[in-house]
Design an enzyme around this catalytic site. Structure first.
Site, PDB file in Angstrom:
ATOM      1  N   GLY A  10       0.690  -1.074  -0.064  1.00  0.00           N
ATOM      2  CA  GLY A  10       0.018  -0.141   0.170  1.00  0.00           C
ATOM      3  C   GLY A  10       0.477   1.216   0.362  1.00  0.00           C
ATOM      4  O   GLY A  10       2.002   1.173  -0.414  1.00  0.00           O
ATOM      5  N   ASP A  36      -2.536 -11.923   4.886  1.00  0.00           N
ATOM      6  CA  ASP A  36      -3.939 -11.913   5.047  1.00  0.00           C
ATOM      7  C   ASP A  36      -4.145 -11.076   6.874  1.00  0.00           C
ATOM      8  O   ASP A  36      -4.386 -12.418   7.102  1.00  0.00           O
ATOM      9  CB  ASP A  36      -5.115 -12.690   4.953  1.00  0.00           C
ATOM     10  CG  ASP A  36      -6.338 -12.052   4.627  1.00  0.00           C
ATOM     11  OD1 ASP A  36      -6.915 -11.285   5.996  1.00  0.00           O
ATOM     12  OD2 ASP A  36      -7.598 -12.408   4.368  1.00  0.00           O
ATOM     13  N   ILE A  37      -3.996  -9.882   7.236  1.00  0.00           N
ATOM     14  CA  ILE A  37      -3.992 -10.144   9.063  1.00  0.00           C
ATOM     15  C   ILE A  37      -4.928 -10.461   9.412  1.00  0.00           C
ATOM     16  O   ILE A  37      -4.833 -10.179  10.761  1.00  0.00           O
ATOM     17  CB  ILE A  37      -3.279  -8.273   9.423  1.00  0.00           C
ATOM     18  CG1 ILE A  37      -4.670  -7.507   8.395  1.00  0.00           C
ATOM     19  CG2 ILE A  37      -1.788  -8.134   8.482  1.00  0.00           C
ATOM     20  CD1 ILE A  37      -4.952  -6.202   8.912  1.00  0.00           C
ATOM     21  N   ALA A  60      -4.982  -2.002   5.598  1.00  0.00           N
ATOM     22  CA  ALA A  60      -6.047  -2.089   6.091  1.00  0.00           C
ATOM     23  C   ALA A  60      -7.255  -2.107   4.871  1.00  0.00           C
ATOM     24  O   ALA A  60      -6.250  -1.675   3.799  1.00  0.00           O
ATOM     25  CB  ALA A  60      -6.434  -0.068   6.562  1.00  0.00           C
ATOM     26  N   TRP A  61      -8.343  -1.950   5.299  1.00  0.00           N
ATOM     27  CA  TRP A  61      -8.670  -2.228   4.044  1.00  0.00           C
ATOM     28  C   TRP A  61     -10.277   0.007   3.786  1.00  0.00           C
ATOM     29  O   TRP A  61     -10.501  -0.006   4.915  1.00  0.00           O
ATOM     30  CB  TRP A  61     -10.226  -2.628   4.227  1.00  0.00           C
ATOM     31  CG  TRP A  61     -11.495  -3.298   2.520  1.00  0.00           C
ATOM     32  CD1 TRP A  61     -10.890  -2.816   1.367  1.00  0.00           C
ATOM     33  CD2 TRP A  61     -12.686  -3.051   2.705  1.00  0.00           C
ATOM     34  NE1 TRP A  61     -11.857  -2.979   0.620  1.00  0.00           N
ATOM     35  CE2 TRP A  61     -12.914  -3.083   0.832  1.00  0.00           C
ATOM     36  CE3 TRP A  61     -13.681  -3.048   3.991  1.00  0.00           C
ATOM     37  CZ2 TRP A  61     -14.038  -3.044   0.870  1.00  0.00           C
ATOM     38  CZ3 TRP A  61     -14.840  -3.555   3.017  1.00  0.00           C
ATOM     39  CH2 TRP A  61     -15.283  -3.273   1.233  1.00  0.00           C
ATOM     40  N   THR A  62      -9.051   0.550   2.649  1.00  0.00           N
ATOM     41  CA  THR A  62      -9.245   1.689   2.976  1.00  0.00           C
ATOM     42  C   THR A  62     -10.217   2.219   2.316  1.00  0.00           C
ATOM     43  O   THR A  62     -10.209   3.363   1.936  1.00  0.00           O
ATOM     44  CB  THR A  62      -7.530   2.101   2.652  1.00  0.00           C
ATOM     45  OG1 THR A  62      -7.524   1.201   1.946  1.00  0.00           O
ATOM     46  CG2 THR A  62      -6.556   2.424   3.678  1.00  0.00           C
ATOM     47  N   THR A 101      -7.036   6.312  11.843  1.00  0.00           N
ATOM     48  CA  THR A 101      -7.413   7.615  11.429  1.00  0.00           C
ATOM     49  C   THR A 101      -8.162   8.637  11.623  1.00  0.00           C
ATOM     50  O   THR A 101      -8.625   8.563  12.632  1.00  0.00           O
ATOM     51  CB  THR A 101      -7.997   7.201  10.070  1.00  0.00           C
ATOM     52  OG1 THR A 101      -8.724   7.972   9.468  1.00  0.00           O
ATOM     53  CG2 THR A 101      -9.192   6.240  10.514  1.00  0.00           C
ATOM     54  N   TYR A 125     -16.152   2.647   7.870  1.00  0.00           N
ATOM     55  CA  TYR A 125     -14.801   1.926   8.113  1.00  0.00           C
ATOM     56  C   TYR A 125     -14.167   2.732   9.518  1.00  0.00           C
ATOM     57  O   TYR A 125     -12.944   2.542   9.863  1.00  0.00           O
ATOM     58  CB  TYR A 125     -13.888   3.012   7.124  1.00  0.00           C
ATOM     59  CG  TYR A 125     -12.811   2.920   6.856  1.00  0.00           C
ATOM     60  CD1 TYR A 125     -11.719   2.805   6.138  1.00  0.00           C
ATOM     61  CD2 TYR A 125     -12.580   5.286   7.287  1.00  0.00           C
ATOM     62  CE1 TYR A 125     -10.897   3.071   6.638  1.00  0.00           C
ATOM     63  CE2 TYR A 125     -11.115   5.287   7.120  1.00  0.00           C
ATOM     64  CZ  TYR A 125     -10.642   4.506   6.713  1.00  0.00           C
ATOM     65  OH  TYR A 125      -8.451   4.525   6.638  1.00  0.00           O
ATOM     66  N   LYS A 129     -12.397   1.197  12.155  1.00  0.00           N
ATOM     67  CA  LYS A 129     -10.053   1.285  13.058  1.00  0.00           C
ATOM     68  C   LYS A 129     -10.363   1.967  14.328  1.00  0.00           C
ATOM     69  O   LYS A 129      -9.508   1.563  14.557  1.00  0.00           O
ATOM     70  CB  LYS A 129     -10.445   2.475  11.813  1.00  0.00           C
ATOM     71  CG  LYS A 129     -10.247   2.297  10.274  1.00  0.00           C
ATOM     72  CD  LYS A 129      -8.787   1.365   9.892  1.00  0.00           C
ATOM     73  CE  LYS A 129      -7.463   2.608  10.527  1.00  0.00           C
ATOM     74  NZ  LYS A 129      -6.148   1.393  10.016  1.00  0.00           N
TER      75      LYS A 129
END
Ligand SMILES: NC(=O)c1ccc[n+]([C@@H]2O[C@H](COP(=O)([O-])OP(=O)(O)OC[C@H]3O[C@@H](n4cnc5c(N)ncnc54)[C@H](OP(=O)(O)O)[C@@H]3O)[C@@H](O)[C@H]2O)c1
Length: 293
Positions: A10, A36-37, A60-62, A101, A125, A129
């Site tokens: 990323g 894959d965490i 992260a899936w952002t 974030t 999201y 987070k």
């Protein structure tokens, strides 16, 4: 230092791998294909095999709007993932750093959000987070949470590259004039992440480029000026005129209460970062990272 970095494919992950390697660290970097965490067993297996001194999570899936319609995937990547890494770090005696974030705040406050402000995430999201922050801290006392925002840099998708690309193709792009954040250059964030790894002081840090922040449109205009793009293709719109699936904070400017007292120098201004970024992309300077364990 032996450092295990996740999310290495990323935007921030790439910058961090590059910075740590240049710094002389022993870097073990995993992109999503190699780890894959959200897979607890695989996380345990790799972290114990590598046995690093620090684990830094940039995964992260952002996709903020995508998360809105897939709570399960959002939680897996953004809450369960950091928790898995924190537990695995504790098991091998490693420091754990995870990135969070500015969106954990609701944006109602005027001025800057500090660590004294209570989070109140608006979107799926942002909720995932915040859960990632808390679940990590519960798993492992030696956790550093780094909240940041509005990141720009080489590689990956981000607000700035999308806008500049569109305008360069002669398309019109939109930028909001009445929503504010603190733009942050990925290379400078990487520098501070490494510094924090050396400091090894658990807590929540707000890490952004220096300055008073900017609206999305002011930031985009400055970037286009530096990149030599035609600014007339940038349409300035209001926050309320954009209908997007996920709600976002109108103001998410961050300031850190800890950095200065700890003797950490302010990062360069976002304008300075922007100049270095534009210079880098103009030179088409790309460095490849090494992945895999
Ligand atoms: N970009 C911003 O403006 C911004 C602002 C505030 C905070 N942050 C935070 O900064 C951190 C780094 O973000 P970024 O800008 O570098 O985002 P990014 O470019 O989207 O990088 C995130 C990386 O994580 C990978 N990933 C997603 N799900 C994963 C999983 N389950 N396991 C392992 N890897 C996974 C992604 O792979 P795929 O691409 O293959 O899905 C991607 O390579 C994140 O914690 C993000 O929440 C970013």
């Amino acid at each position: 230092m032996k450092i295990f970095i996740t999310g290495a494919g990323g935007l921030v992950g790439r910058a961090l791998v590059e910075h740590c390697a240049e710094n002389g660290d022993e870097v073990v970097a995993c992109d999503r294909a190699s780890l894959d965490i959200s897979d607890r067993n695989r996380v345990d297996e790799l972290v114990s095999k590598v046995s690093p001194q620090a684990v830094i999570n940039c995964a992260a899936w952002t996709d903020v709007d995508g998360c809105e319609s897939d709570v399960v995937r959002s939680d897996a990547a953004n809450a369960l993932g950091p928790e898995n890494l924190a537990r695995a770090s504790r098991n091998v005696g490693a420091l754990f750093i995870t990135i969070s974030t500015d969106y954990v705040f609701d944006g109602v406050k005027e001025g800057f959000y500090t660590q004294r402000d209570n989070p109140n995430p608006l979107s799926v999201y942002a909720k995932s987070k915040l859960a990632g922050e808390r679940r990590s801290q519960l798993q492992h006392a030696r956790t550093i949470v780094v909240r940041t925002g509005f990141i720009f840099g080489v590689g990956g998708k981000n607000f700035l590259s999308t806008i500049v690309e569109r305008v360069r193709r002669g398309e019109r792009a939109k930028a909001i004039s009445d929503a504010w954040g603190t733009p942050t250059y990925a290379d400078d964030l990487a520098f501070r992440l490494r510094e924090l790894a050396g400091l090894d002081l658990p807590g929540v840090f707000h890490v952004v480029s220096s300055g008073d922040g900017a609206s999305y449109s002011a930031f985009a205009q400055e970037a286009m000026k530096l990149a030599g793009c035609d600014e007339s293709n940038l349409e300035v719109v209001s926050f309320d005129s954009l209908t997007r699936p996920a709600p976002r904070p109108r103001n998410s400017r961050l300031r850190c209460l800890l950095s200065e007292p700890l003797g950490l120098k302010p990062l360069p201004s976002w304008q300075d970062g922007l100049e270095r970024f534009v210079e880098r992309i103009s030179q088409k300077h790309t460095k490849k990272s090494q992945f895999g364990v």
